[in-house]
Design a protein around this motif. Structure first.
Motif, PDB file in Angstrom:
ATOM      1  N   ARG A   1       0.923  -1.042   0.517  1.00  0.00           N
ATOM      2  CA  ARG A   1      -0.046   0.046   0.036  1.00  0.00           C
ATOM      3  C   ARG A   1       1.553   1.127   0.107  1.00  0.00           C
ATOM      4  NH1 ARG A   1      -5.075  -1.242   1.092  1.00  0.00           N
ATOM      5  NH2 ARG A   1      -5.911  -3.024   1.815  1.00  0.00           N
ATOM      6  N   LEU A   2       0.331   2.086  -0.859  1.00  0.00           N
ATOM      7  CA  LEU A   2       1.460   2.958  -1.188  1.00  0.00           C
ATOM      8  C   LEU A   2       0.470   4.312  -0.792  1.00  0.00           C
ATOM      9  CD1 LEU A   2       3.788   2.453  -4.454  1.00  0.00           C
ATOM     10  CD2 LEU A   2       4.514   2.053  -1.572  1.00  0.00           C
TER      11      LEU A   2
ATOM     12  N   ASP B   1      -1.315   7.697  -1.762  1.00  0.00           N
ATOM     13  CA  ASP B   1      -1.219   8.702  -3.208  1.00  0.00           C
ATOM     14  C   ASP B   1      -0.178   9.347  -3.927  1.00  0.00           C
ATOM     15  OD1 ASP B   1      -3.697   7.807  -2.657  1.00  0.00           O
ATOM     16  OD2 ASP B   1      -4.978   9.297  -2.449  1.00  0.00           O
ATOM     17  N   GLU B   2       0.174  10.135  -3.416  1.00  0.00           N
ATOM     18  CA  GLU B   2       2.023  10.543  -4.048  1.00  0.00           C
ATOM     19  C   GLU B   2       2.283   9.830  -4.315  1.00  0.00           C
ATOM     20  OE1 GLU B   2       5.110  14.541  -2.474  1.00  0.00           O
ATOM     21  OE2 GLU B   2       3.135  14.051  -2.030  1.00  0.00           O
ATOM     22  N   THR B   3       3.628   9.073  -3.633  1.00  0.00           N
ATOM     23  CA  THR B   3       3.972   7.822  -3.446  1.00  0.00           C
ATOM     24  C   THR B   3       3.675   7.649  -5.059  1.00  0.00           C
ATOM     25  OG1 THR B   3       4.766   8.000  -1.779  1.00  0.00           O
ATOM     26  CG2 THR B   3       5.575   6.224  -2.979  1.00  0.00           C
ATOM     27  N   TYR B   4       2.353   6.632  -4.908  1.00  0.00           N
ATOM     28  CA  TYR B   4       2.397   5.930  -6.422  1.00  0.00           C
ATOM     29  C   TYR B   4       1.827   6.466  -7.642  1.00  0.00           C
ATOM     30  CZ  TYR B   4      -1.453   3.664  -9.393  1.00  0.00           C
ATOM     31  OH  TYR B   4      -2.217   2.424 -10.288  1.00  0.00           O
ATOM     32  N   GLU B   5       1.648   8.302  -7.786  1.00  0.00           N
ATOM     33  CA  GLU B   5       1.708   8.759  -8.554  1.00  0.00           C
ATOM     34  C   GLU B   5       2.763   9.307  -8.771  1.00  0.00           C
ATOM     35  OE1 GLU B   5      -1.107  12.017  -7.878  1.00  0.00           O
ATOM     36  OE2 GLU B   5      -2.836  10.662  -7.277  1.00  0.00           O
TER      37      GLU B   5
ATOM     38  N   LEU C   1       5.456   6.978  -8.890  1.00  0.00           N
ATOM     39  CA  LEU C   1       5.634   5.785  -9.188  1.00  0.00           C
ATOM     40  C   LEU C   1       5.381   5.702 -11.118  1.00  0.00           C
ATOM     41  CD1 LEU C   1       7.619   3.162  -8.852  1.00  0.00           C
ATOM     42  CD2 LEU C   1       5.138   2.527  -7.946  1.00  0.00           C
ATOM     43  N   GLN C   2       3.976   5.680 -11.116  1.00  0.00           N
ATOM     44  CA  GLN C   2       3.289   5.567 -12.365  1.00  0.00           C
ATOM     45  C   GLN C   2       4.031   6.534 -13.249  1.00  0.00           C
ATOM     46  OE1 GLN C   2       1.754   2.683 -13.298  1.00  0.00           O
ATOM     47  NE2 GLN C   2       1.880   2.381 -11.008  1.00  0.00           N
TER      48      GLN C   2
ATOM     49  N   ALA D   1       5.634  -0.533 -12.802  1.00  0.00           N
ATOM     50  CA  ALA D   1       6.341   0.581 -11.712  1.00  0.00           C
ATOM     51  C   ALA D   1       7.030  -0.889 -10.672  1.00  0.00           C
ATOM     52  CB  ALA D   1       4.682   0.804 -10.608  1.00  0.00           C
ATOM     53  N   THR D   2       5.813  -2.061 -10.908  1.00  0.00           N
ATOM     54  CA  THR D   2       6.746  -3.320 -10.625  1.00  0.00           C
ATOM     55  C   THR D   2       8.300  -3.309 -10.077  1.00  0.00           C
ATOM     56  OG1 THR D   2       4.691  -4.801 -10.706  1.00  0.00           O
ATOM     57  CG2 THR D   2       6.792  -5.740  -9.950  1.00  0.00           C
TER      58      THR D   2
ATOM     59  N   ILE E   1       9.366  -0.757  -7.826  1.00  0.00           N
ATOM     60  CA  ILE E   1       9.432  -1.349  -6.519  1.00  0.00           C
ATOM     61  C   ILE E   1       9.976  -2.560  -5.652  1.00  0.00           C
ATOM     62  CG2 ILE E   1       8.165  -2.618  -4.992  1.00  0.00           C
ATOM     63  CD1 ILE E   1       6.233  -1.373  -6.553  1.00  0.00           C
TER      64      ILE E   1
END
Length: 76
Positions: A7-8, A10-14, A16-17, A27-28, A31
């Motif tokens: 679980r990330l 939102d900012e980190t996920y964005e 990363l994407q 993204a994998t 990570i």
């Protein structure tokens, strides 16, 4: 190879994407790279904490450089 979920925020996920899109990697990939790059450092920190706790409890001791040299036969 094993699979896990992370679980990330939102900012980190964005971020990363965005990086994955810009570079053509997944993204994998990033990570996995991040975990592998920092896992050894984390292991070192936890090991040092464990040794410090053992030392504070009197279950481990330290030696100075002269003692180490002598124990290794390097004092001559």
């Amino acid at each position: 190879m094993k699979q896990t979920a992370v679980r990330l925020p939102d900012e980190t996920y964005e971020r990363l994407q965005a990086m994955a899109e810009k570079t053509g990697r997944t993204a994998t990939f990033y990570i996995r790279e991040a975990i592998e790059a920092h896992l050894e450092d984390l292991e070192d920190v936890y090991m040092a904490d464990a040794v410090l706790a053992r030392r504070e409890q009197g279950d481990a001791r330290t030696v100075n450089l002269d003692e180490l040299d002598s124990a290794l036969g390097l004092d001559g």
